[in-house]
Design a protein around this motif. Structure first.
Motif, PDB file in Angstrom:
ATOM      1  N   TYR A 290       5.379   7.502   5.546  1.00 50.81           N
ATOM      2  CA  TYR A 290       5.310   7.291   4.096  1.00 50.81           C
ATOM      3  C   TYR A 290       4.141   8.067   3.491  1.00 50.81           C
ATOM      4  CZ  TYR A 290       3.532   4.843  -0.048  1.00 50.81           C
ATOM      5  OH  TYR A 290       2.992   4.536  -1.285  1.00 50.81           O
ATOM      6  N   LEU A 291       2.973   7.940   4.095  1.00 45.70           N
ATOM      7  CA  LEU A 291       1.794   8.626   3.569  1.00 45.70           C
ATOM      8  C   LEU A 291       1.981  10.144   3.594  1.00 45.70           C
ATOM      9  CD1 LEU A 291      -1.179   6.574   5.087  1.00 45.70           C
ATOM     10  CD2 LEU A 291      -0.241   6.501   2.779  1.00 45.70           C
TER      11      LEU A 291
ATOM     12  N   ILE B 230      10.235   4.485  -4.051  1.00 46.13           N
ATOM     13  CA  ILE B 230       8.930   3.904  -4.337  1.00 46.13           C
ATOM     14  C   ILE B 230       8.927   3.304  -5.736  1.00 46.13           C
ATOM     15  CG2 ILE B 230       6.497   4.424  -4.757  1.00 46.13           C
ATOM     16  CD1 ILE B 230       6.582   6.484  -2.685  1.00 46.13           C
TER      17      ILE B 230
ATOM     18  N   SER C 262       8.264  -0.751  -7.225  1.00 47.33           N
ATOM     19  CA  SER C 262       7.548  -1.278  -8.384  1.00 47.33           C
ATOM     20  C   SER C 262       8.505  -2.004  -9.311  1.00 47.33           C
ATOM     21  CB  SER C 262       6.881  -0.139  -9.168  1.00 47.33           C
ATOM     22  OG  SER C 262       5.994   0.560  -8.335  1.00 47.33           O
TER      23      SER C 262
ATOM     24  N   PHE D  77       1.487  -0.989 -12.793  1.00 46.06           N
ATOM     25  CA  PHE D  77       0.827   0.236 -12.339  1.00 46.06           C
ATOM     26  C   PHE D  77      -0.477  -0.092 -11.623  1.00 46.06           C
ATOM     27  CE2 PHE D  77      -2.381   3.488 -12.947  1.00 46.06           C
ATOM     28  CZ  PHE D  77      -1.737   4.612 -12.460  1.00 46.06           C
ATOM     29  N   THR D  78      -1.262  -0.947 -12.215  1.00 46.68           N
ATOM     30  CA  THR D  78      -2.572  -1.283 -11.640  1.00 46.68           C
ATOM     31  C   THR D  78      -2.436  -2.005 -10.309  1.00 46.68           C
ATOM     32  OG1 THR D  78      -3.436  -1.490 -13.890  1.00 46.68           O
ATOM     33  CG2 THR D  78      -4.765  -2.413 -12.116  1.00 46.68           C
TER      34      THR D  78
ATOM     35  N   ASP E 263       0.069  -1.855  -8.269  1.00 51.51           N
ATOM     36  CA  ASP E 263       0.557  -0.859  -7.323  1.00 51.51           C
ATOM     37  C   ASP E 263      -0.599  -0.011  -6.798  1.00 51.51           C
ATOM     38  OD1 ASP E 263       2.702  -0.024  -5.953  1.00 51.51           O
ATOM     39  OD2 ASP E 263       3.615   1.127  -7.570  1.00 51.51           O
ATOM     40  N   ALA E 264      -1.431   0.440  -7.718  1.00 47.15           N
ATOM     41  CA  ALA E 264      -2.562   1.291  -7.347  1.00 47.15           C
ATOM     42  C   ALA E 264      -3.474   0.582  -6.360  1.00 47.15           C
ATOM     43  CB  ALA E 264      -3.342   1.698  -8.600  1.00 47.15           C
ATOM     44  N   VAL E 265      -3.862  -0.620  -6.698  1.00 43.71           N
ATOM     45  CA  VAL E 265      -4.831  -1.343  -5.881  1.00 43.71           C
ATOM     46  C   VAL E 265      -4.227  -1.742  -4.533  1.00 43.71           C
ATOM     47  CG1 VAL E 265      -6.162  -3.467  -5.701  1.00 43.71           C
ATOM     48  CG2 VAL E 265      -6.148  -2.176  -7.842  1.00 43.71           C
TER      49      VAL E 265
ATOM     50  N   ASP F  56      -1.597  -0.405  -2.917  1.00 45.79           N
ATOM     51  CA  ASP F  56      -1.317   0.732  -2.054  1.00 45.79           C
ATOM     52  C   ASP F  56      -2.618   1.296  -1.484  1.00 45.79           C
ATOM     53  OD1 ASP F  56       0.448   2.337  -0.742  1.00 45.79           O
ATOM     54  OD2 ASP F  56       0.670   3.796  -2.344  1.00 45.79           O
ATOM     55  N   ARG F  57      -3.636   1.371  -2.317  1.00 48.49           N
ATOM     56  CA  ARG F  57      -4.904   1.906  -1.831  1.00 48.49           C
ATOM     57  C   ARG F  57      -5.515   1.021  -0.762  1.00 48.49           C
ATOM     58  NH1 ARG F  57      -7.484   6.581  -3.233  1.00 48.49           N
ATOM     59  NH2 ARG F  57      -9.695   6.536  -2.736  1.00 48.49           N
ATOM     60  N   PHE F  58      -5.298  -0.271  -0.907  1.00 45.04           N
ATOM     61  CA  PHE F  58      -5.812  -1.173   0.117  1.00 45.04           C
ATOM     62  C   PHE F  58      -5.142  -0.878   1.465  1.00 45.04           C
ATOM     63  CE2 PHE F  58      -6.197  -5.003   2.629  1.00 45.04           C
ATOM     64  CZ  PHE F  58      -7.506  -5.398   2.386  1.00 45.04           C
TER      65      PHE F  58
ATOM     66  N   GLN G 131      -3.719   1.919   2.338  1.00 46.13           N
ATOM     67  CA  GLN G 131      -4.180   3.236   2.789  1.00 46.13           C
ATOM     68  C   GLN G 131      -5.543   3.124   3.447  1.00 46.13           C
ATOM     69  OE1 GLN G 131      -4.069   5.708  -0.714  1.00 46.13           O
ATOM     70  NE2 GLN G 131      -1.851   5.506  -0.906  1.00 46.13           N
ATOM     71  N   ALA G 132      -6.431   2.371   2.822  1.00 46.96           N
ATOM     72  CA  ALA G 132      -7.787   2.234   3.348  1.00 46.96           C
ATOM     73  C   ALA G 132      -7.778   1.518   4.689  1.00 46.96           C
ATOM     74  CB  ALA G 132      -8.661   1.483   2.361  1.00 46.96           C
TER      75      ALA G 132
ATOM     76  N   LEU H  16     -11.631   5.844   3.340  1.00 51.71           N
ATOM     77  CA  LEU H  16     -10.977   5.636   2.057  1.00 51.71           C
ATOM     78  C   LEU H  16     -11.392   4.288   1.473  1.00 51.71           C
ATOM     79  CD1 LEU H  16      -9.414   8.093   1.614  1.00 51.71           C
ATOM     80  CD2 LEU H  16      -7.286   6.814   1.734  1.00 51.71           C
TER      81      LEU H  16
ATOM     82  N   PHE I 194      -3.753  12.840   3.686  1.00 54.69           N
ATOM     83  CA  PHE I 194      -3.024  12.186   4.771  1.00 54.69           C
ATOM     84  C   PHE I 194      -2.494  13.151   5.819  1.00 54.69           C
ATOM     85  CE2 PHE I 194      -2.243   9.419   0.956  1.00 54.69           C
ATOM     86  CZ  PHE I 194      -3.209   8.492   1.291  1.00 54.69           C
TER      87      PHE I 194
ATOM     88  N   PHE J 296     -14.511  -0.029  -4.825  1.00 51.05           N
ATOM     89  CA  PHE J 296     -13.208   0.190  -4.184  1.00 51.05           C
ATOM     90  C   PHE J 296     -12.077   0.124  -5.206  1.00 51.05           C
ATOM     91  CE2 PHE J 296      -9.328  -1.523  -2.390  1.00 51.05           C
ATOM     92  CZ  PHE J 296      -9.070  -0.640  -1.366  1.00 51.05           C
TER      93      PHE J 296
ATOM     94  N   ALA K 215      -9.597   3.063  -6.457  1.00 53.68           N
ATOM     95  CA  ALA K 215      -8.154   2.937  -6.281  1.00 53.68           C
ATOM     96  C   ALA K 215      -7.416   3.242  -7.579  1.00 53.68           C
ATOM     97  CB  ALA K 215      -7.813   1.523  -5.812  1.00 53.68           C
ATOM     98  N   VAL K 216      -7.849   2.605  -8.646  1.00 50.62           N
ATOM     99  CA  VAL K 216      -7.137   2.735  -9.918  1.00 50.62           C
ATOM    100  C   VAL K 216      -7.297   4.141 -10.493  1.00 50.62           C
ATOM    101  CG1 VAL K 216      -7.071   1.955 -12.295  1.00 50.62           C
ATOM    102  CG2 VAL K 216      -7.255   0.289 -10.449  1.00 50.62           C
TER     103      VAL K 216
ATOM    104  N   ARG L  68      -5.370   6.744  -8.366  1.00 52.13           N
ATOM    105  CA  ARG L  68      -3.930   6.602  -8.544  1.00 52.13           C
ATOM    106  C   ARG L  68      -3.495   7.102  -9.918  1.00 52.13           C
ATOM    107  NH1 ARG L  68      -0.120   4.739  -5.032  1.00 52.13           N
ATOM    108  NH2 ARG L  68       1.741   4.017  -6.075  1.00 52.13           N
TER     109      ARG L  68
ATOM    110  N   LEU M 100      -6.057   1.024 -19.727  1.00 44.49           N
ATOM    111  CA  LEU M 100      -6.345   0.722 -18.327  1.00 44.49           C
ATOM    112  C   LEU M 100      -7.752   0.156 -18.180  1.00 44.49           C
ATOM    113  CD1 LEU M 100      -4.981   0.929 -15.595  1.00 44.49           C
ATOM    114  CD2 LEU M 100      -5.929   3.220 -15.330  1.00 44.49           C
TER     115      LEU M 100
END
Lengths: 224, 224
Positions: free
Chosen positions: A113-114, A132, A136, A164-165, A167-169, A171-173, A175-176, A182, B118, B164, B168-169, B172, B203
């Motif tokens: 996925y990444l 993806i 959402s 959106f927010t 999703d951002a947070v 997904d980043r979590f 990823q990290a 990250l 990635f 963090f 992330a936000v 993204r 945002l």
DNA sequence: GCCTAAAATGACCACCTGGTCATTATTGGG
DNA sequence: CCCAATAATGACCAGGTGGTCATTTTAGGC
């Protein structure tokens, strides 16, 4: 024609070894750079067999891709059902924890996925990006709408912006959790379950309360 | 030895055409899949010259990489200085807008960044990831700390967790500006300046206020 | 205009790729 | 046990890669 009956008729151990090897190879090198020669060698079969089973490299990838999509779809549905009675923030918390659990169970799928996210020469990339989007749209959006309807969320929020927010947070979590550096100084990378639990809890609390000083808190300050 | 004097002595138009072509190629195909043959053809020079200038493919990439790092470092410093007198949320807003402006000016550099994130077979990937870490550590962290000290942020926040989340936000948002379907229904992808301005503003407001219904609001509910 | 040092060149190399296919091996029904 | 159908095999192909280097072209001081 994506996969032949020949492959489906293989004995399960062989079939699964081939699949596992292929998933591993795509996860490690991405689509283009993945090598069918390596896959054949690692699976202990002839390269020609790979083509007999899947037609082309893309056919093999398609098979894995669809398999992964099914896995994810199933997982999302399950989590959604299991958390249906929780309040909004608890649901987000559970969803994020479920994400980490999924990655622990299928690390290579998340790696694929990444790799697909920003690598342009993946086949089905558009289809993939649309899926993806669907995550959402079909998962988070109703969750947010229900949260607003039930008063867990402020009623004046813009649903799309919230989705959106989140999703951002989220997904980043994830990823990290998978990629070093990250996580800033938050120590998310490969964190043990107990720490993940705390971090997810804190993160959700942060999303709930926001960053800004509370007007209630500053009211005291205004009095002095 | 990364780049020879021979290359530095080239007439600027030729030098820049070579660089622009290389950046374009790396941005489009990533490191491994980028082709020196294509670069040479597109630059209108012989392939041998590329090796005379940069030694290896990796040497060429190193040159571009360092150039990009310098560009970004410079930009961050400038934005930090220019926004020094603003309050916390205004600074985040300005930073995000500066990010969008940077991408508009150097789209290929941001594409290379995304590809490196990635893709594991990039050279300097570790160095690169550490530099990202530095962005958080050196840019956002002091900004958050100052914001807390001055009362813009709640005083009980965990700095690392806030950094963090911001990272992330913000990241993204920039990704969604560049890659279709990553924006949910928020219509961030290639949004015109005016819309970007509004979205960034919304945002940041969301980050400030959080998602949760205010305790003042629920208190009424508890009374019934 | 010459001569030498520096720079540009592209044919060439070994290697790897996805894909093909004639050949060989395996299997299972009669 | 035989035979035909099915499956497995790996040598081979064309094409592309990063990298090399002997050769040619260019530049500039005399």
């Amino acid at each position: 024609m994506a996969v032949t009956q020949t492959f489906q008729r293989l004995k399960p151990p062989k079939r699964e070894k081939i699949l596992a090897t292929a998933i591993h190879e795509f996860a490690r090198h991405g689509f283009r750079q993945a090598s069918l020669n390596r896959m054949a060698r690692m699976s202990g079969i002839a390269k020609g067999s790979l083509f007999q089973y899947f037609g082309t490299k893309e056919g093999l990838f398609r098979f894995i891709f669809d398999h992964a999509v099914e896995l994810i779809r199933h997982n999302l549905r399950r989590v959604k059902a299991e958390t249906a009675d929780q309040d909004f923030f608890e649901r987000i918390r559970s969803s994020l924890l479920a994400g980490v659990a999924f990655i622990r169970q299928h690390p290579h799928i998340y790696q694929i996925y990444l790799k697909m996210l920003f690598q342009e020469d993946f086949p089905f990339r558009e289809e993939f990006l649309e899926k993806i989007h669907l995550f959402s749209a079909e998962y988070l959006t109703p969750l947010v709408e229900k949260g607003m309807a039930e008063g867990d969320l402020r009623p004046d929020l813009d649903v799309d912006l919230v989705v959106f927010t989140l999703d951002a947070v989220m997904d980043r979590f994830l990823q990290a959790y998978c990629v070093p550096f990250l996580d800033g100084n938050a120590a998310v990378f490969q964190a043990p379950p107990q720490r993940v639990e705390k971090q997810v809890g804190d993160l959700v609390e942060l999303l709930r309360s926001g960053l800004g000083a509370r007007s209630g808190g500053t009211r005291l300050a205004m009095n002095e």
